[in-house]
Motif scaffolding. Structure first.
Motif, mmCIF file in Angstrom:
data_model
loop_
_atom_site.group_PDB
_atom_site.id
_atom_site.type_symbol
_atom_site.label_atom_id
_atom_site.label_comp_id
_atom_site.label_asym_id
_atom_site.label_seq_id
_atom_site.Cartn_x
_atom_site.Cartn_y
_atom_site.Cartn_z
ATOM 1 N N UNK A 387 0.812 -1.225 0.000
ATOM 2 C CA UNK A 387 0.000 0.000 0.000
ATOM 3 C C UNK A 387 0.849 1.279 0.000
ATOM 4 N N UNK A 388 2.137 1.180 -0.399
ATOM 5 C CA UNK A 388 2.987 2.365 -0.302
ATOM 6 C C UNK A 388 2.482 3.506 -1.186
ATOM 7 N N UNK A 389 1.976 3.176 -2.365
ATOM 8 C CA UNK A 389 1.533 4.213 -3.292
ATOM 9 C C UNK A 389 0.019 4.365 -3.340
ATOM 10 N N UNK A 390 -0.682 3.705 -2.426
ATOM 11 C CA UNK A 390 -2.152 3.753 -2.414
ATOM 12 C C UNK A 390 -2.607 4.916 -1.537
ATOM 13 N N UNK A 391 -3.553 5.703 -2.051
ATOM 14 C CA UNK A 391 -4.136 6.815 -1.292
ATOM 15 C C UNK A 391 -5.544 6.402 -0.866
ATOM 16 N N UNK A 392 -5.720 6.275 0.421
ATOM 17 C CA UNK A 392 -7.022 5.854 0.949
ATOM 18 C C UNK A 392 -7.916 7.078 1.150
ATOM 19 N N UNK A 393 -9.203 6.856 0.984
ATOM 20 C CA UNK A 393 -10.170 7.942 1.159
ATOM 21 C C UNK A 393 -10.551 8.147 2.624
ATOM 22 N N UNK A 394 -10.499 7.111 3.440
ATOM 23 C CA UNK A 394 -10.943 7.222 4.824
ATOM 24 C C UNK A 394 -10.285 6.130 5.653
ATOM 25 N N UNK A 395 -10.363 6.293 6.963
ATOM 26 C CA UNK A 395 -9.767 5.277 7.830
ATOM 27 C C UNK A 395 -10.485 3.928 7.744
ATOM 28 N N UNK A 419 -7.063 -0.165 14.640
ATOM 29 C CA UNK A 419 -8.086 0.830 14.310
ATOM 30 C C UNK A 419 -7.711 2.193 14.869
ATOM 31 N N UNK A 420 -7.206 2.225 16.100
ATOM 32 C CA UNK A 420 -6.799 3.503 16.697
ATOM 33 C C UNK A 420 -5.658 4.135 15.913
ATOM 34 N N UNK A 421 -4.703 3.315 15.483
ATOM 35 C CA UNK A 421 -3.590 3.840 14.702
ATOM 36 C C UNK A 421 -4.073 4.404 13.366
ATOM 37 N N UNK A 422 -4.984 3.694 12.728
ATOM 38 C CA UNK A 422 -5.500 4.158 11.439
ATOM 39 C C UNK A 422 -6.307 5.444 11.604
ATOM 40 N N UNK A 423 -7.110 5.532 12.661
ATOM 41 C CA UNK A 423 -7.880 6.754 12.907
ATOM 42 C C UNK A 423 -6.953 7.942 13.127
ATOM 43 N N UNK A 424 -5.868 7.732 13.846
ATOM 44 C CA UNK A 424 -4.915 8.830 14.095
ATOM 45 C C UNK A 424 -4.282 9.308 12.793
#
Length: 866
Positions: A387-395, A419-424
């Motif tokens: 996922x290095x070059x992937x841009x996510x839209x949301x957590x 989940x907490x890490x992704x939300x941050x």
């Protein structure tokens, strides 16, 4: 009906400011209220004021048809499943969510249809309530995954704590939760209208479609690949292949007009791509069809069996994604994990991912990836978890992709950490806001950590504390599930389950009070019944009784349904519930009584007596209820009115006879209470009085006299400790004696004219009448008599009249005729007996018996004549 109050409203009520007129034409006030700080003080409008502000307390926030239907389904599901002390908690939770899901779907459909015609403010208010209910639905599903126990059952050897500690135990359900509640639909790209996506998919070459929403000059095909990438990130690989199948290169491979040699290599490459996508053993499946996790409870759900039997990739069957599932089997009666096999799921997943890696490096896909480079960056790099070059839209999208392609074997306790890490990373720090209220992200994390109290607080926040019926009921029902699973600590000072149940019942009543009050009472009763046991919480029982006592049922069906709901509590000895049932019966009785339908009024009195009879004997509750006393009074009053109308020869005699006859008929034809209530003194009295009226109308003096004597003769009442009394009370003696006098007087006139002695009364009957006359003289019914021939007191001034002397003389003459008639009947009987003996064959002692019979006959004749 919502009462009018002045003062402060209760929590959950909708305070609607209004202006009410101070008085009506007669000057009476239309609105008053008690001062809550001083119950003896009454609020009155100030003098001279024409209007004053008021509001309706406890009128709720309304309840539409979809919410009402969902409430019915919620309580029916609980009644169906919770039959024993232990029951499948997750199964019941799924039934709750199924009702919520259908409610949300029907509600959204109705709003879409009414959006053009309805008022904007009304639609906005409903949309707000709908969004809050969606949050309730989301939290409930998350609680089902992380909080509610997984009952393993007897058919599965793995214990519950072992199931929860297994790697990947919560991955599939978490992925489904994120896709359903935190991410948009599968065919959706942020900022792109739906019609543009449809146009792109229908284009001849969708990979070159230029979307108007993209402003870049070199944006040709961006929408196509963005859609493919979003589908792959969320694990919807079947939909991703469906979109890729519209690529011109794929369609050329399947076009019959194309040269087979030209596209032979591409066909094999796309065949390999199809096999990798449609065989992926991803947690949560390759589509979002089962994201609600309700397939086992939804009878209308049709499982997609597309290519599940066709093995496309060696070593990986298309159905192996089910190895991640912790779900209830269709044939199971418990919540045990019917499919979950972590070791097998891990082995199959690694085999598939290894096949993806080899395919990317192999020669089969080299040509296609060289000509279509976006295929690698939008599909294969994601499948490999790069996922290095992937841009996510949301957590949620980032967390979902991580669980699918990087950490499918994550343990349940570690999901909240990731989940907490992704939300941050997306600017949602997992900490309370400055106002002290938890954000939705914080609620999600707390539930993932197994915090049951946080789930209850969240549901209370998302509409459960607003007074709305359905959200409040969901909070109470979820709390019950958690309490039954021993996940909420008990507090002697504050029982949160009791508070939520009472609040939910009040919310249901108030929300439905102005539209369907009958449904509201039934739902509130169903909600409280399981917790209103005699040994349970007294507040719940008292609340249930209060709801029923304040309700006026509008139909027999409604009242019968409520009585059936409460029957079990009455049998267990709940006195307050019994009083509430008697209140319902009395309400229906009053309805029929006001409608001049005595049969219906008696029917509901009998139902009340039947409820009383179901109480255990050792509860200390008396055997006489308000319905029992009302039945006594009603029968006695009917008998008194009928006797008086017969004595007065009123024109209402026919009406009173019909009423009394309907009462007696209703009691006799009642299958349950005919035996018990048929022996009540007042009921027997009314039956005899009806017979008197019918006999007199048919000129059957003998039958009328027999029933008069039955009303006045002494008998021993075994149900009243053996007390000797008469069916008729002292107040009815006079009318019965007048009727008896009319019969005797008529017979005396006929006897003088025909010189034939007849008497409808027997000797015993005349003696009974004389005894009652003596009692009436002793207690001063006629007043003090004189021996010097002074004026005598008359008993009646109506058409049927008599005096004491007339009555006494009629009784004496009647006794004389009774003796004569009785002697004659006995003599005839003896003569018949003698005649029968005379025709018998004679044996030893011929004639000895006949002399004895003649002697006994003579003694009887002489004795009766003296």
């Amino acid at each position: 009906m919502a009462p009018s109050f002045l003062g402060t409203g209760t929590s959950g009520s909708s305070q609607k400011g209004t202006t009410m007129s101070m008085g009506n034409r007669s000057g009476e006030f239309l609105a008053v209220a008690w001062d809550p700080s001083s119950p003896s003080t009454l609020f009155l409008p100030p003098k001279g004021a024409s209007t004053f502000p008021t509001f309706l307390a406890d009128d709720g926030v309304g309840c539409n048809a979809e919410e009402t239907t969902a409430l019915l389904r919620l309580l029916d599901a609980r009644q169906e499943i919770v039959r024993e002390s232990t029951y499948p908690i997750r199964k019941l939770s799924k039934r709750y969510r199924l009702a919520l899901r259908d409610c949300l779907s029907e509600w959204e459909d109705r709003l879409q249809q009414q959006e053009t015609n309805a008022k904007k403010s009304s639609c906005e208010q409903e949309e707000t309530s709908l969004e809050q209910l969606k949050l309730t639905y989301a939290v409930t599903q998350l609680v089902e995954v992380y909080v509610l126990p997984v009952s393993t059952g007897s058919l599965y050897t793995m214990r519950e704590e072992d199931v929860r500690q297994q790697p990947g135990a919560a991955t599939a359900d978490t992925v489904r939760y994120l896709r359903l509640h935190h991410m948009t639909g599968p065919y959706a790209v942020d900022g792109v209208p739906e019609d543009e996506i449809t146009a792109m998919l229908n284009a001849p070459q969708p990979e070159y479609f230029r979307a108007p929403s993209y402003s870049d000059d070199d944006a040709d095909g961006f929408l196509f690949w963005d859609l493919v990438k979003r589908l792959v990130l969320r694990g919807c690989l079947e939909e991703a292949w469906a979109v890729l199948g519209r690529h011109s290169a794929v369609r050329n491979c399947t076009d019959p007009s194309s040269s087979e040699d030209d596209f032979l290599d591409d066909s094999a490459a796309f065949g390999m791509l199809r096999a990798l996508l449609l065989s992926a053993p991803l947690p949560g499946g390759r589509n979002d069809n089962e994201d609600s996790c309700l397939a086992s409870e939804d009878e209308d759900f049709e499982k997609d069996e597309h290519d599940l039997d066709e093995v496309l990739l060696e070593g990986v069957a298309p159905s192996t994604y089910q190895l991640w599932d912790i779900a209830t089997s269709h044939d199971s009666k418990d919540d045990y994990p019917a499919v979950f096999q972590p070791s097998a799921a891990s082995a199959v997943y690694k085999t598939w991912q290894r096949a993806v890696s080899e395919a990317v490096r192999g020669p089969m896909l080299a040509g296609v990836l060289r000509r279509i480079p976006l295929l690698k960056s939008c599909v294969f790099t994601i499948l490999l978890g790069q996922f290095q070059d992937v841009v996510f839209d949301s957590w949620p999208e980032a967390l979902c992709a991580e669980l699918l392609y990087v950490r499918p074997l994550i343990r349940m306790g570690d999901v909240s950490v990731r989940a907490a890490r992704t939300m941050s990373d997306f600017g949602h720090p997992p900490q309370p806001s400055s106002e002290g209220d938890s954000t939705f992200e914080e609620i999600v994390l707390n539930v993932m950590r197994g915090n049951a109290g946080s789930a209850v607080m969240a549901l209370h926040k998302f509409g459960g504390g607003s007074g709305a019926a359905l959200p409040a009921a969901m909070v109470a029902l979820l709390c019950n599930l958690l309490n039954d699973a021993d996940l909420i600590p008990s507090d002697k000072k504050l029982d949160i389950q009791v508070e939520l149940l009472i609040f939910a019942s009040q919310s249901i009543l108030s929300s439905l009070s102005s539209t369907h009050a009958d449904v509201g009472v039934q739902l509130a009763t169903q909600l409280l019944i399981p917790h209103a046991t005699p040994r349970g919480n007294a507040r719940i029982t008292a609340t249930l009784a209060e709801h029923l006592e304040h309700h006026y049922p509008c139909s027999d069906v409604e009242a019968t349904a409520l009585l059936q709901l409460c029957e079990d509590l009455v049998r267990k000895g709940s006195r307050v519930v019994l009083d509430a049932c008697l209140s319902l019966c009395m309400a229906r009785h009053e309805h029929y009584a006001s409608d001049d339908t005595p049969g219906g009024a008696i029917f509901w009195l009998l139902r009340g007596i039947e409820c009383q009879s179901k109480m255990p004997v050792n509860t200390g509750v008396g055997t006489t209820s308000s319905c029992d006393r009302k039945l006594h009074i009603m029968c006695a009053s009917a008998a008194q009115r009928l006797l008086r109308s017969m004595v007065e020869q009123s024109s209402k005699v026919t009406q009173h006879v019909e009423v009394a006859h309907e009462i007696v008929k209703s009691i006799k034809e009642d299958e349950t209470m005919a035996g018990k209530c048929g022996n009540i003194t007042e009921v027997r009295l009314l039956n005899h009085v009806v017979n008197i009226a019918m006999s007199l109308a048919g000129e059957n003096a003998i039958e009328a006299s027999r029933n008069i004597v039955c009303c006045l003769e002494d008998f021993m009442d075994e149900e009243d400790n053996g007390v000797v009394k008469t069916l008729a009370s002292r107040g009815l003696y006079k009318d019965l004696m007048i009727l008896a006098y009319s019969i005797l007087d008529s017979e005396q006139v006929d006897s003088e004219q025909d010189d034939d002695y007849k008497c409808a009364f027997s000797v015993f009957g005349i003696h009974t009448l004389m005894a009652r006359l003596s009692e009436m003289e002793l207690d001063g019914t006629f007043g003090a008599g004189t021996s010097n021939g002074s004026e005598e007191h008359t008993m009646n001034t109506a058409e049927l009249t008599c005096t004491e002397s007339m009555l006494r003389l009629a009784l004496c003459k009647g006794l004389m005729r009774a003796f004569v008639c009785e002697n004659e009947s006995k003599t005839n009987a003896l003569l018949e007996q003698k005649k029968a003996l005379h025709h018998r064959p004679q044996s030893m002692g011929i004639g000895g018996g006949s002399g004895k019979i003649e002697q006994e006959t003579m003694e009887l004749m002489l004795g009766l004549s003296m």
